[in-house]
Write a protein that holds these residues in place. Structure first.
Motif, PDB file in Angstrom:
ATOM      1  N   ARG A 106       1.073  -1.079  -0.141  1.00 20.10           N
ATOM      2  CA  ARG A 106      -0.079   0.029   0.193  1.00 20.10           C
ATOM      3  C   ARG A 106       0.813   1.189  -0.147  1.00 20.10           C
ATOM      4  NH1 ARG A 106      -3.338   0.827   4.984  1.00 20.10           N
ATOM      5  NH2 ARG A 106      -1.209   1.275   6.007  1.00 20.10           N
ATOM      6  N   ASP A 107       1.888   1.266   0.764  1.00 18.46           N
ATOM      7  CA  ASP A 107       2.830   2.472   0.882  1.00 18.46           C
ATOM      8  C   ASP A 107       3.504   2.579  -0.468  1.00 18.46           C
ATOM      9  OD1 ASP A 107       2.264   2.605   3.593  1.00 18.46           O
ATOM     10  OD2 ASP A 107       3.989   1.676   4.298  1.00 18.46           O
ATOM     11  N   VAL A 112       3.515   5.961  -5.745  1.00 22.19           N
ATOM     12  CA  VAL A 112       3.483   5.835  -7.279  1.00 22.19           C
ATOM     13  C   VAL A 112       2.377   6.905  -7.589  1.00 22.19           C
ATOM     14  CG1 VAL A 112       2.730   4.560  -9.064  1.00 22.19           C
ATOM     15  CG2 VAL A 112       4.376   3.695  -7.559  1.00 22.19           C
ATOM     16  N   ILE A 113       1.099   6.575  -6.747  1.00 18.36           N
ATOM     17  CA  ILE A 113       0.029   7.656  -7.311  1.00 18.36           C
ATOM     18  C   ILE A 113       0.172   8.884  -6.833  1.00 18.36           C
ATOM     19  CG2 ILE A 113      -2.299   8.179  -6.218  1.00 18.36           C
ATOM     20  CD1 ILE A 113      -2.752   5.182  -5.600  1.00 18.36           C
ATOM     21  N   GLY A 118       1.558  14.173  -9.806  1.00 17.51           N
ATOM     22  CA  GLY A 118       2.503  15.319  -9.525  1.00 17.51           C
ATOM     23  C   GLY A 118       2.602  15.956  -8.496  1.00 17.51           C
ATOM     24  N   GLY A 119       2.401  14.954  -7.221  1.00 21.54           N
ATOM     25  CA  GLY A 119       2.648  15.809  -6.111  1.00 21.54           C
ATOM     26  C   GLY A 119       3.590  14.781  -5.149  1.00 21.54           C
TER      27      GLY A 119
END
Length: 119
Positions: A106-107, A112-113, A118-119
């Motif tokens: 999950r981490d 990746v998300i 972009g953050g």
């Protein structure tokens, strides 16, 4: 209660309930017409079986564990053996490892998300 009612009350399919019986996890009496009849306590037992399956235990382990979980009066059972306790502790550690692995996954997904966003 009959199998259909037990299925409705627990959210477990009739097929699964028959499987539980075949594995020795659940018992029923038979009516003269051959229908399964379950006591009211079967609802709690089926829920407990579902929780143990969800925890990753196999039916053979569940069959060993169920008699040790609670006596008929609801109190702790005294029949758990030291070996069973060791085996169950090993199962718990396996579950803990799985939880840690899932948290790491999950981490990584979160990273990746965040990068892709972009953050």
């Amino acid at each position: 209660m009959r199998i259909g009612e037990l299925a409705r009350r627990t959210g477990v399919s009739e097929r699964s309930l028959r499987y539980y019986e075949k594995q020795g996890l659940l018992r029923s009496d038979r009516t003269p017409g051959g229908h399964r009849e379950y006591p009211d306590a079967a609802v709690d037992r089926v829920i407990r079986i579902q929780e143990l399956f969800a925890a990753g235990l196999h039916s053979s382990r569940i069959a060993q564990l169920l008699p040790c979980m609670r006596d008929s009066d609801g109190g702790p059972s005294a029949i758990a053996t030291p070996r069973l306790v060791e085996e169950l502790a090993a199962e718990r550690e396996r579950i803990d490892r799985t939880i840690r692995d899932l948290q790491r996954s999950r981490d990584t997904l979160d990273e990746v998300i965040a990068t892709a966003a972009g953050g």
